[in-house]
Each structure stands twice: as structure tokens, then as C-alpha cells.
Design a protein around this motif. Structure first.
Motif, PDB file in Angstrom:
ATOM      1  N   ARG A 251       0.968  -1.086  -0.247  1.00  0.00           N
ATOM      2  CA  ARG A 251      -0.050   0.030  -0.682  1.00  0.00           C
ATOM      3  C   ARG A 251       0.740   1.075  -0.031  1.00  0.00           C
ATOM      4  N   PRO A 252       1.767   1.796   0.826  1.00  0.00           N
ATOM      5  CA  PRO A 252       3.040   2.834   1.014  1.00  0.00           C
ATOM      6  C   PRO A 252       3.821   2.676   0.036  1.00  0.00           C
ATOM      7  N   LEU A 253       4.240   1.597  -0.813  1.00  0.00           N
ATOM      8  CA  LEU A 253       4.253   1.834  -2.643  1.00  0.00           C
ATOM      9  C   LEU A 253       3.590   2.725  -3.573  1.00  0.00           C
ATOM     10  N   CYS A 254       2.250   1.970  -3.406  1.00  0.00           N
ATOM     11  CA  CYS A 254       1.447   2.455  -4.719  1.00  0.00           C
ATOM     12  C   CYS A 254       1.502   4.012  -4.647  1.00  0.00           C
ATOM     13  N   GLY A 255       1.443   4.415  -3.196  1.00  0.00           N
ATOM     14  CA  GLY A 255       1.094   5.636  -3.222  1.00  0.00           C
ATOM     15  C   GLY A 255       2.759   6.697  -3.391  1.00  0.00           C
ATOM     16  N   PHE A 256       3.662   5.431  -2.918  1.00  0.00           N
ATOM     17  CA  PHE A 256       5.023   6.046  -3.885  1.00  0.00           C
ATOM     18  C   PHE A 256       5.334   6.097  -5.337  1.00  0.00           C
ATOM     19  N   MET A 257       4.368   5.265  -5.634  1.00  0.00           N
ATOM     20  CA  MET A 257       4.709   5.023  -7.242  1.00  0.00           C
ATOM     21  C   MET A 257       4.162   6.532  -7.897  1.00  0.00           C
ATOM     22  N   LEU A 258       2.893   6.765  -7.532  1.00  0.00           N
ATOM     23  CA  LEU A 258       2.218   7.707  -7.689  1.00  0.00           C
ATOM     24  C   LEU A 258       2.836   9.362  -7.575  1.00  0.00           C
ATOM     25  N   ILE A 259       3.519   9.141  -6.606  1.00  0.00           N
ATOM     26  CA  ILE A 259       5.061  10.660  -6.681  1.00  0.00           C
ATOM     27  C   ILE A 259       5.530  10.481  -8.215  1.00  0.00           C
ATOM     28  N   PHE A 260       6.148   9.250  -7.844  1.00  0.00           N
ATOM     29  CA  PHE A 260       7.418   8.928  -8.287  1.00  0.00           C
ATOM     30  C   PHE A 260       7.015   9.514  -9.542  1.00  0.00           C
ATOM     31  N   ALA A 261       5.658   8.674 -10.242  1.00  0.00           N
ATOM     32  CA  ALA A 261       5.290   9.207 -11.795  1.00  0.00           C
ATOM     33  C   ALA A 261       5.013  10.207 -12.196  1.00  0.00           C
ATOM     34  N   ILE A 262       4.231  11.661 -11.372  1.00  0.00           N
ATOM     35  CA  ILE A 262       4.350  12.055 -11.361  1.00  0.00           C
ATOM     36  C   ILE A 262       5.518  13.299 -12.241  1.00  0.00           C
ATOM     37  N   VAL A 263       6.108  13.565 -10.723  1.00  0.00           N
ATOM     38  CA  VAL A 263       7.940  13.814 -10.798  1.00  0.00           C
ATOM     39  C   VAL A 263       8.978  13.356 -11.759  1.00  0.00           C
ATOM     40  N   PHE A 264       8.560  12.244 -12.171  1.00  0.00           N
ATOM     41  CA  PHE A 264       9.164  11.791 -13.432  1.00  0.00           C
ATOM     42  C   PHE A 264       8.643  12.545 -14.549  1.00  0.00           C
ATOM     43  N   SER A 265       7.536  12.707 -14.948  1.00  0.00           N
ATOM     44  CA  SER A 265       6.882  12.919 -16.124  1.00  0.00           C
ATOM     45  C   SER A 265       6.963  14.508 -16.396  1.00  0.00           C
ATOM     46  N   SER A 266       7.120  15.281 -15.023  1.00  0.00           N
ATOM     47  CA  SER A 266       7.538  16.507 -15.621  1.00  0.00           C
ATOM     48  C   SER A 266       8.899  16.766 -15.910  1.00  0.00           C
ATOM     49  N   PHE A 267       9.920  16.078 -15.186  1.00  0.00           N
ATOM     50  CA  PHE A 267      11.402  16.268 -15.824  1.00  0.00           C
ATOM     51  C   PHE A 267      11.241  15.267 -17.176  1.00  0.00           C
ATOM     52  N   THR A 268      10.357  14.862 -17.710  1.00  0.00           N
ATOM     53  CA  THR A 268      10.360  13.891 -18.799  1.00  0.00           C
ATOM     54  C   THR A 268      10.231  15.229 -19.928  1.00  0.00           C
ATOM     55  N   MET A 269       8.960  15.737 -19.245  1.00  0.00           N
ATOM     56  CA  MET A 269       8.111  17.095 -20.336  1.00  0.00           C
ATOM     57  C   MET A 269       9.473  18.032 -20.979  1.00  0.00           C
ATOM     58  N   LEU A 270       9.615  18.130 -19.201  1.00  0.00           N
ATOM     59  CA  LEU A 270      10.845  19.494 -19.639  1.00  0.00           C
ATOM     60  C   LEU A 270      12.198  19.284 -20.040  1.00  0.00           C
ATOM     61  N   ALA A 271      12.655  17.840 -20.362  1.00  0.00           N
ATOM     62  CA  ALA A 271      14.033  17.619 -21.020  1.00  0.00           C
ATOM     63  C   ALA A 271      13.477  17.423 -22.496  1.00  0.00           C
ATOM     64  N   PHE A 272      11.957  16.713 -22.600  1.00  0.00           N
ATOM     65  CA  PHE A 272      11.489  17.095 -24.077  1.00  0.00           C
ATOM     66  C   PHE A 272      11.123  18.400 -24.630  1.00  0.00           C
ATOM     67  N   LEU A 273      10.880  19.103 -24.301  1.00  0.00           N
ATOM     68  CA  LEU A 273      11.002  20.810 -24.731  1.00  0.00           C
ATOM     69  C   LEU A 273      12.172  21.645 -24.981  1.00  0.00           C
ATOM     70  N   LEU A 274      13.528  21.210 -23.769  1.00  0.00           N
ATOM     71  CA  LEU A 274      14.404  21.795 -24.344  1.00  0.00           C
ATOM     72  C   LEU A 274      15.032  21.408 -25.459  1.00  0.00           C
TER      73      LEU A 274
END
Length: 502
Positions: free
Chosen positions: A266-289
Motif C-alpha cells: 500500500r505505501p509503495l502504491c502511493g510512492f509510485m504515484l509520486i514517482f510518476a508525477i515527478v518523472f513525467s514533469s522532468f520528462t516533459m521538461l527535457a522533451f521541450l528543451l
């Protein structure tokens, strides 16, 4: 793949007359010069479409067969002059087959050139090497025997699992290992089905005097199904190997790891949600730059792959710096710091908390049933080994021959003190190897140990030992006799003295 052109044309991509539509649709009166301009439907036997950098491609298209080497250059010149490849062409495939008879291997080679909307050409090569003629050697027939055994075992376990499903109902799917067993059975059946269908295709086009309009498509279909067979076999081996963990649950570390994973789910499911959000933000930043400058960031999917490699330490700093000398390094260091020092530490903290919770529960509840079974099996094995060792020792003692044993002779009584029966306290000495018995010795040994168990002592010659046993006539003498002897010997009432030779 979804917006492809499936119409048929004349030479030069000209729209044919309406009177010829019926002939075009069924492919009648189509000469060799018009065949490259007629659309060929994909075969339903093709397993998977061909993947490219910009999409997936089925087997259909506009086909030109180059079977005659002498006319190949002329055919290519005519196609080039007629504009067979124009601005509407999306991809061009060059396909051929290579066979090595020494190794009995086919190589189906596909050369792909993809044309983008801005005029760029992306090329790729795919070579699939398979053994289409399976049963040609003695070893191949041995493999066939193992395949038959695999089929029989698969059907046995499939019916066994189906019986469990009918008995347990929905409760069957609540246990993780039951689901794994069912998946293994289904993948085994899929493996059998794909293998049989691939064999059917091989037998079909390997028949004598078998004629086909597209011989290459048959081999391509066989190799595509062979690739599917490899994918299914890989998943099957993965799940079958995973079942080994079920056998290792008797180990405390494996069992504890399963409990930690279950508690931290259960705690890992919440952690994976945080990981997905942060990783997607950095991925979008790198894609645009960096998307317009570096190939690894040209698409969102490729950017995700590059960022995952960056987490593992594989990145090119100087190319990132060359793309943007300020924002590139800033994005790179921020991503590495945030993920390596914050996100990963959060993941480890969740697992550490679950691990200590599991250890606390083990202290309170004691050993689990699997641990108790393992300890019981270990104790029984240890007792079995001890029993075998003791039996071997007894066999070694009993195996000593009479000629090797030390002889005991009681014929001479010179070294034995006379025994008096004055009604008082008598002394009874036991003389062994010519030495009087010492009661104060700390290394007291029994009579049988001294006589039969002295194999490691000096045995240079056969010598005799005399020992006198007599029946005491009073209680005091009985006590003295019991004191000087390690074993209490019973005598018949009428026996007054006995001389024994060993």
C-alpha cells in the motif's frame, strides 16, 4: 497503418478506367508490368505487423518481385522512371531469404526505409534466424520426445487446475500462487498451439511440387509465428522460474521478503504515484528543451527511455550542454539530485519500515509454520546422520577379528594378592595388564573398553591377561567386588570361584 492507401492504379499512379474496376479488384488480366501498381492484401496468417521507428506495417502493399537477377536492373529502372517511389510513399521494404545448409538455418532479412513528412529517411534492419526444418538429426528426435512429455504433463496439470477452480470457485483466485499456476498452464497450452501451427505452415509449403504465388510470404509467416513462439516461451520460463520462490519459502529470508513486499504494497502504491508525477514533469521538461536538438529526446517515449538511463548513470553531459548551455545542465543536475537523493531514499525508507515491522511480528508470534517444518526436517536429517554414524562405529568395533584382538589370560595368579575370607572387610584387587586397579584414577574405563576397545594402544605382540572373579561370601565382600569392577556380575549360588579366559 490506419490511413494507408489500398486502391489499385495504373503505371505512374494513374487512376484506371471505370470499366477495368472489376478486373482490378480481383486481379485478373494483370500483367507483370502492372503488378507493382496493384495493391496486395495482407495475409491473415501473418502473426504480427512489422515494427518501424514511425509506426507498424502490415504485410500488404504494392509488391514487385525481383526473382530474375538478369532482369532486376531493368525492372528497377522502369520503376524509377515511372515514379514508383514518390512524395506519398511512407515506407519501402526490401525482403530476401538466406539459407545455410551446413547449419540448417534460415535468415529472413528485412531492410526498411521510412520516409517522414519533412523528407527525412530513417532506415532499419531486421534479420530473423530460425531453424525451419526441425527434425533432421538424432538429437532433434530426442527433443521431440521431451516435447511429447511436456504436452502430457501440461494436460495433466491443466485438468488438475481446472478441478481446483471448480472446487474452490472464486476463492481460487484469491491466492497468488494459484494465479501463477493457472498462468503457467495457459502459457503452456499457448506454446503447444503456436508450435503446432508453425509446424503446419512448414509442412504446407515444404510439400513436393507445392506451388505458391508468393513463396517469400510463406517463410515470412513461419518466422513471424516462430517469433511469437519465442515470446510465449520467454513468459512461460519466467513464470516457471518464479515458482521456485514458492519452494524457497522454507528459508527465513525468502519468507521475510515476501512478508515485507506484502506489508509495503500500500505505501509503495502511493510512492509510485509520486514517482510518476515527478518523472513525467522532468520528462516533459527535457522533451521541450532538447527534443529539437538531440535524437534521444526527439519523442516523448524516447525521452522517457533516456531519462531512465540517466537514473542509472548513463548520459552524455557534453551533448546536453551543447544543446543548451544553461538549461541543459541545470535540468540534468536537478533531475539526478532529486531522484537519487530524495525519491530513491523514500523508496528505501518504506521498505526499511516494513522490514522492521515484519521482524517485530516474528518476535511476537514466533516461528511460522514453514519455519517449523524446515526445522523439523533439519532435525530429522541430523538424527538420521547421527544414527548412521553410530551404526558405522558399532560395525567397526564388531568387525575386529579374533586374531587381532588382545588376548586375556588368567592362568597365572602371581601378581594377584591372595583373597582371605576371615569374615572381615576383604580386599579384592583387579589386575589388568599386570597393573593393580587404581580407584582414584580419573580415567576409569569399563572392562569391555579396556579389553576390546584398545585398538589404538600398543599391540606389538599377543599377550595374556588373567583376571580372577569370585563370588563374595559376605555383604562387605560384595561391596568391595562392586567397587573394584565397573560392571556388577551375577553368579550362580553354588559357584564359589571362577577362572575365565578371554
Amino acid at each position: 497503418m490506419w490511413d494507408k492507401d489500398e486502391e489499385s492504379y495504373d503505371v505512374g499512379w494513374l487512376i484506371p478506367d471505370a470499366a477495368d474496376d472489376g478486373n482490378l479488384s480481383i486481379g485478373v488480366n494483370t500483367s507483370a508490368k502492372l503488378s507493382p501498381w496493384r495493391y496486395s492484401q495482407p495475409s491473415l496468417k501473418a502473426a504480427v505487423p512489422h515494427p518501424g521507428k514511425h509506426g507498424f506495417y502490415e504485410g500488404g502493399g504494392y509488391l514487385s518481385e525481383l526473382t530474375d537477377v538478369t532482369e532486376m536492373n531493368l525492372t528497377l529502372s522502369e520503376l524509377e522512371a515511372s515514379g514508383w517511389i514518390d512524395h506519398k510513399t511512407r515506407a519501402v521494404f526490401i525482403e530476401f531469404i538466406v539459407y545455410n545448409p551446413n547449419c540448417n538455418l534460415f535468415s529472413v532479412v528485412v531492410l526498411l526505409a521510412e520516409f517522414t513528412a519533412w523528407g527525412k529517411v530513417d532506415t532499419s534492419v531486421k534479420a530473423t534466424t530460425v531453424r525451419l526444418y526441425m527434425y533432421t538429426t538424432t538429437w532433434s528426435y530426442i527433443v521431440l520426445g521431451f516435447q511429447i512429455i511436456f504436452v502430457l504433463i501440461t494436460f495433466y496439470y491443466f485438468f488438475k487446475e481446472m478441478r481446483k477452480v471448480l472446487l474452490l470457485g472464486s476463492g481460487y483466485f484469491k491466492m497468488f500462487w494459484n494465479v501463477v499456476d493457472l498462468c503457467v498452464c495457459m502459457l503452456s497450452l499457448a506454446e503447444i498451439g503456436v508450435t503446432l501451427y508453425t509446424s503446419y505452415l512448414l509442412v504446407d509449403f515444404n510439400r513436393p511440387h507445392h506451388k505458391t504465388t508468393q513463396p517469400y510470404s510463406k517463410y515470412h509467416q513461419a518466422t513471424s509465428w516462430y517469433t511469437i513462439n519465442t515470446y510465449v516461451l520467454g513468459c512461460l520460463v519466467c513464470l516457471a522460474t518464479l515458482k521456485l520462490l514458492k519452494l524457497c519459502l522454507f528459508n527465513k529470508f525468502v519468507e521475510r521478503g515476501a512478508k515485507v513486499t506484502k506489508m509495503a504494497a500500500r505505501p509503495l502504491c502511493g510512492f509510485m504515484l509520486i514517482f510518476a508525477i515527478v518523472f513525467s514533469s522532468f520528462t516533459m521538461l527535457a522533451f521541450l528543451l532538447l527534443g529539437a536538438s538531440l535524437e534521444g529526446y526527439s519523442s516523448y517515449i524516447s525521452t522517457m527511455q533516456t531519462m531512465l538511463q540517466m537514473m542509472l548513470g548513463s548520459f552524455d553531459y557534453y551533448r546536453v550542454e551543447g544543446a543548451h548551455w544553461i538549461l541543459g545542465p541545470t535540468m540534468l543536475f536537478a533531475f539526478l539530485f532529486f531522484f537519487n537523493f530524495i525519491i530513491i531514499l523514500m523508496f528505501l525508507a518504506i521498505l526499511d519500515e516494513a522490514y522492521h515491522s515484519v521482524k517485530g511480528e516474528e518476535r511476537l508470534n514466533g516461528k511460522s509454520m514453514n519455519r517449523k517444518i524446515a526445522d523439523l526436517a533439519y532435525k530429522r536429517l541430523e538424527n538420521l546422520l547421527k544414527t548412521r554414524n553410530s551404526s558405522n562405529d558399532s560395525k567397526c568395533i564388531q568387525g575386529v577379528s579374533d586374531t587381532e584382538e588382545e588376548k586375556c589370560d588368567f592362568s597365572t595368579l602371581d601378581n594377584i594378592a591372595p583373597l582371605s575370607r576371615n569374615g572381615g572387610e576383604q580386599q579384592a584387587e583387579e589386575v589388568i595388564y599386570g597393573k593393580p586397579h587404581d580407584e582414584s584414577s580419573h580415567k576409569r574405563r569399563s572392562f569391555f573398553d579396556l579389553v576390546c576397545g584398545r585398538r589404538s594402544e600398543k599391540r606389538s605382540s599377543n599377550y595374556e591377561i588373567r583376571l580372577l572373579h569370585y563370588r563374595p561370601t559376605s555383604d562387605v565382600e560384595a561391596r568391595d567386588c562392586a567397587t573394584c569392577s565397573d560392571r556388577y556380575l551375577e553368579y550362580a549360588p553354588e559357584q564359589t570361584s571362577t577362572e575365565t579366559r578371554l
